[in-house]
Design a protein around this motif. Structure first.
Motif, PDB file in Angstrom:
ATOM      1  N   PRO A  48       9.800  -0.479  18.829  1.00  0.00           N
ATOM      2  CA  PRO A  48       8.800  -0.471  19.901  1.00  0.00           C
ATOM      3  C   PRO A  48       8.002  -1.784  19.931  1.00  0.00           C
ATOM      4  O   PRO A  48       7.508  -2.241  18.899  1.00  0.00           O
ATOM      5  CB  PRO A  48       7.880   0.696  19.547  1.00  0.00           C
ATOM      6  N   VAL A  49       7.918  -2.361  21.114  1.00  0.00           N
ATOM      7  CA  VAL A  49       7.064  -3.540  21.308  1.00  0.00           C
ATOM      8  C   VAL A  49       6.092  -3.201  22.430  1.00  0.00           C
ATOM      9  O   VAL A  49       6.500  -3.000  23.581  1.00  0.00           O
ATOM     10  CB  VAL A  49       7.885  -4.795  21.655  1.00  0.00           C
ATOM     11  N   ILE A  50       4.837  -3.087  22.059  1.00  0.00           N
ATOM     12  CA  ILE A  50       3.808  -2.748  23.039  1.00  0.00           C
ATOM     13  C   ILE A  50       3.190  -4.057  23.516  1.00  0.00           C
ATOM     14  O   ILE A  50       2.663  -4.832  22.713  1.00  0.00           O
ATOM     15  CB  ILE A  50       2.763  -1.805  22.402  1.00  0.00           C
ATOM     16  N   ALA A  51       3.334  -4.327  24.806  1.00  0.00           N
ATOM     17  CA  ALA A  51       2.859  -5.602  25.349  1.00  0.00           C
ATOM     18  C   ALA A  51       1.697  -5.357  26.295  1.00  0.00           C
ATOM     19  O   ALA A  51       1.731  -4.442  27.115  1.00  0.00           O
ATOM     20  CB  ALA A  51       3.989  -6.305  26.087  1.00  0.00           C
ATOM     21  N   GLU A 103       2.167  -4.743  13.651  1.00  0.00           N
ATOM     22  CA  GLU A 103       1.599  -6.093  13.638  1.00  0.00           C
ATOM     23  C   GLU A 103       1.304  -6.546  15.055  1.00  0.00           C
ATOM     24  O   GLU A 103       2.087  -6.293  15.966  1.00  0.00           O
ATOM     25  CB  GLU A 103       2.581  -7.094  13.005  1.00  0.00           C
ATOM     26  N   GLY A 104       0.205  -7.241  15.214  1.00  0.00           N
ATOM     27  CA  GLY A 104      -0.112  -7.851  16.498  1.00  0.00           C
ATOM     28  C   GLY A 104       0.263  -9.317  16.470  1.00  0.00           C
ATOM     29  O   GLY A 104       0.047  -9.997  15.462  1.00  0.00           O
ATOM     30  N   GLY A 122      -4.288  -6.612  21.030  1.00  0.00           N
ATOM     31  CA  GLY A 122      -3.074  -6.205  20.320  1.00  0.00           C
ATOM     32  C   GLY A 122      -3.310  -6.114  18.810  1.00  0.00           C
ATOM     33  O   GLY A 122      -2.800  -5.204  18.147  1.00  0.00           O
ATOM     34  N   LEU A 123      -4.081  -7.051  18.280  1.00  0.00           N
ATOM     35  CA  LEU A 123      -4.408  -6.987  16.844  1.00  0.00           C
ATOM     36  C   LEU A 123      -5.145  -5.688  16.533  1.00  0.00           C
ATOM     37  O   LEU A 123      -4.893  -5.035  15.523  1.00  0.00           O
ATOM     38  CB  LEU A 123      -5.291  -8.184  16.440  1.00  0.00           C
ATOM     39  N   GLU A 124      -6.053  -5.323  17.411  1.00  0.00           N
ATOM     40  CA  GLU A 124      -6.813  -4.092  17.209  1.00  0.00           C
ATOM     41  C   GLU A 124      -5.910  -2.869  17.380  1.00  0.00           C
ATOM     42  O   GLU A 124      -6.001  -1.911  16.603  1.00  0.00           O
ATOM     43  CB  GLU A 124      -8.007  -4.059  18.183  1.00  0.00           C
ATOM     44  N   GLY A 125      -5.018  -2.914  18.374  1.00  0.00           N
ATOM     45  CA  GLY A 125      -4.084  -1.801  18.571  1.00  0.00           C
ATOM     46  C   GLY A 125      -3.215  -1.599  17.338  1.00  0.00           C
ATOM     47  O   GLY A 125      -2.983  -0.467  16.899  1.00  0.00           O
ATOM     48  N   ALA A 126      -2.759  -2.704  16.752  1.00  0.00           N
ATOM     49  CA  ALA A 126      -1.914  -2.618  15.556  1.00  0.00           C
ATOM     50  C   ALA A 126      -2.705  -2.057  14.378  1.00  0.00           C
ATOM     51  O   ALA A 126      -2.201  -1.224  13.616  1.00  0.00           O
ATOM     52  CB  ALA A 126      -1.355  -4.004  15.212  1.00  0.00           C
ATOM     53  N   THR A 128       9.226   8.505  15.558  1.00  0.00           N
ATOM     54  CA  THR A 128       9.962   8.374  14.293  1.00  0.00           C
ATOM     55  C   THR A 128      10.061   6.930  13.798  1.00  0.00           C
ATOM     56  O   THR A 128      10.647   6.680  12.756  1.00  0.00           O
ATOM     57  CB  THR A 128      11.409   8.896  14.462  1.00  0.00           C
ATOM     58  N   THR A 129       9.504   6.002  14.533  1.00  0.00           N
ATOM     59  CA  THR A 129       9.722   4.591  14.183  1.00  0.00           C
ATOM     60  C   THR A 129       9.069   4.216  12.844  1.00  0.00           C
ATOM     61  O   THR A 129       8.081   4.802  12.425  1.00  0.00           O
ATOM     62  CB  THR A 129       9.204   3.653  15.296  1.00  0.00           C
ATOM     63  N   ARG A 130       9.664   3.219  12.218  1.00  0.00           N
ATOM     64  CA  ARG A 130       9.161   2.704  10.954  1.00  0.00           C
ATOM     65  C   ARG A 130       8.096   1.629  11.218  1.00  0.00           C
ATOM     66  O   ARG A 130       7.169   1.434  10.469  1.00  0.00           O
ATOM     67  CB  ARG A 130      10.349   2.065  10.229  1.00  0.00           C
ATOM     68  N   ASN A 131       8.318   0.888  12.310  1.00  0.00           N
ATOM     69  CA  ASN A 131       7.394  -0.217  12.603  1.00  0.00           C
ATOM     70  C   ASN A 131       7.169  -0.359  14.105  1.00  0.00           C
ATOM     71  O   ASN A 131       7.853   0.280  14.910  1.00  0.00           O
ATOM     72  CB  ASN A 131       7.901  -1.529  11.998  1.00  0.00           C
ATOM     73  N   ALA A 132       6.212  -1.169  14.455  1.00  0.00           N
ATOM     74  CA  ALA A 132       5.904  -1.410  15.873  1.00  0.00           C
ATOM     75  C   ALA A 132       5.211  -2.756  15.996  1.00  0.00           C
ATOM     76  O   ALA A 132       4.511  -3.195  15.069  1.00  0.00           O
ATOM     77  CB  ALA A 132       4.989  -0.313  16.418  1.00  0.00           C
ATOM     78  N   PHE A 133       5.426  -3.422  17.125  1.00  0.00           N
ATOM     79  CA  PHE A 133       4.760  -4.708  17.360  1.00  0.00           C
ATOM     80  C   PHE A 133       3.892  -4.629  18.601  1.00  0.00           C
ATOM     81  O   PHE A 133       4.215  -3.928  19.554  1.00  0.00           O
ATOM     82  CB  PHE A 133       5.798  -5.835  17.501  1.00  0.00           C
ATOM     83  N   PHE A 134       2.799  -5.356  18.555  1.00  0.00           N
ATOM     84  CA  PHE A 134       1.896  -5.464  19.704  1.00  0.00           C
ATOM     85  C   PHE A 134       1.854  -6.931  20.081  1.00  0.00           C
ATOM     86  O   PHE A 134       1.586  -7.785  19.213  1.00  0.00           O
ATOM     87  CB  PHE A 134       0.480  -5.011  19.321  1.00  0.00           C
TER      88      PHE A 134
END
Ligand code: F6R
Length: 357
Positions: free
Chosen positions: A268-271, A248-249, A232-236, A216-222
């Motif tokens: 969410p912050v995907i590291a 955004e990565g 991370g840029l590619e994941g974003a 349900t999130t509006r945004n996410a960071f990598f």
């Protein structure tokens, strides 16, 4: 044909182990020597600086290509977004060599640069999935990525194929320069293919991660450092284009210089943590965002992992880690898009091949 697959994207993600094995095979002769046009070896030997030009996902492969060529072959590399290079050309070195990376070989932004640098009399190598395409025909040399047709708009197997071919090119450039690698690149690529295969069998875990972090999130960071940042840029980009989640990565150390203001409870912050020399520092960055309420999803490499990590990928040679660590990101994006009822293979506003500037 997508056969039993619900989407081309899922099929193409699953094809990646075979694509890497196919590349390993196509780039070797029966005596296990690397098959590469001698003129390309010579061009790598003669240049004082490589300029990689590409767009989108291919640009992200080019960022990894910079690391590969600089680390293995000790040649300076700059990676540029084609549309930026077009109107803001940097000062060139004395003996530049241009490498264009393009799945389709038809991208207008990249072609514009190719036309310009050919007029200036410089040499160009195109790495493409479509030999005979415009960028392939108009360059001096071509390297084929042998990924097979990519139908889904979101690029997956073409990206990993591009990085595999860049690794082989970097390895050969090193050899041509008399630099001995301390590992067997072909063997390591085979290990990568095996690791990819085990990841393709872990879809349920990744579907669950997509549900837990992205339902349900509006945004996410990598976030990541070094090549993890590039992945991370590619994941974003994958997540944005198919699930429409604003993503955004960032370089791990950069978030605190402003963007951390966007972190709220549950963001969410995907590291990514696949690089030994920055393992502690990226984990420090995760702590910074957790202290502001972020929901951390650490994807690490076996051997560098921590108990609390959400997903651990098999260990591969560090410099080849992007080929493996991107796979969970592709699958997380796929499942996030699926659960949000998005048209996975044909996202809105996007075309497979961008032939306008
Ligand atoms: C993203 C995607 C695009 C392309 C970009 C360049 O999934 O597919 O970002 O990577 O339009 O296309 P090519 O590689 O054909 O030059």
């Amino acid at each position: 044909e997508k056969g039993t697959y619900a989407h081309y994207m899922l099929k193409e993600i699953d094809e990646q182990p075979f694509v890497i094995r196919n590349i390993v095979q196509k780039y070797q002769d029966e005596n296990h020597n690397i098959v590469l046009d001698n003129d390309i070896r010579q061009a790598m030997l003669n240049t004082d600086r490589v300029y990689i030009i590409a767009c989108g996902t291919s640009y992200h492969a080019g960022l990894v290509g910079k690391q590969l060529i600089e680390n293995l072959a000790n040649i300076p590399v700059e990676t540029h977004i084609a549309s930026e290079f077009m109107y803001n050309m940097p000062l060139l070195s004395e003996k530049p060599l241009f490498i264009f990376i393009s799945q389709s070989g038809e991208t207008a932004d990249s072609r514009g640069v190719l036309v310009n640098i050919k007029e200036l009399g410089h040499k160009a190598l195109t790495i493409t999935n479509v030999p005979g395409s415009t960028l392939s025909r108009e360059a001096d040399y071509t390297l084929h990525t042998y990924a097979g047709p990519e139908i889904a708009v979101a690029s997956t197997k073409a990206y990993t194929a591009q990085m595999a071919v860049l690794a082989i090119l970097a390895g050969e450039a090193a050899k041509a320069k008399g630099i001995a690698l301390d590992f067997d690149l072909i063997k390591e690529l085979s290990i990568v293919a095996n690791a990819m295969e085990t990841l393709c069998d872990r879809k349920e875990e990744l579907e669950q991660i997509a549900k837990d972090f992205l339902a349900t999130t509006r945004n996410a960071f990598f976030i990541g450092r070094g090549i993890d940042f590039y992945v991370g840029l590619e994941g974003a980009l994958k997540l944005k284009e198919i699930s429409y989640i604003q993503a955004e990565g960032f370089a791990g150390g950069e978030l605190k210089h402003g963007t951390i203001a966007l972190i709220e409870k549950g963001t969410p912050v995907i590291a990514l943590a696949t690089q030994k020399h920055v393992n502690l520092s990226i984990r420090g960055n995760v702590k910074e965002v957790v202290a502001r309420g972020a929901n951390p999803c650490i994807i690490s490499m076996d051997g560098l992992n921590d108990e609390s990590d959400a997903f651990v990928v098999p260990a591969v040679h560090e410099i080849l880690s992007p080929l493996v660590s991107v796979l969970p990101l592709q699958l997380i994006s796929y499942y996030a898009a699926l659960h949000r009822d998005c048209d996975v293979d044909k996202p809105r506003n996007l075309a497979k091949s961008v032939t306008v500037e």
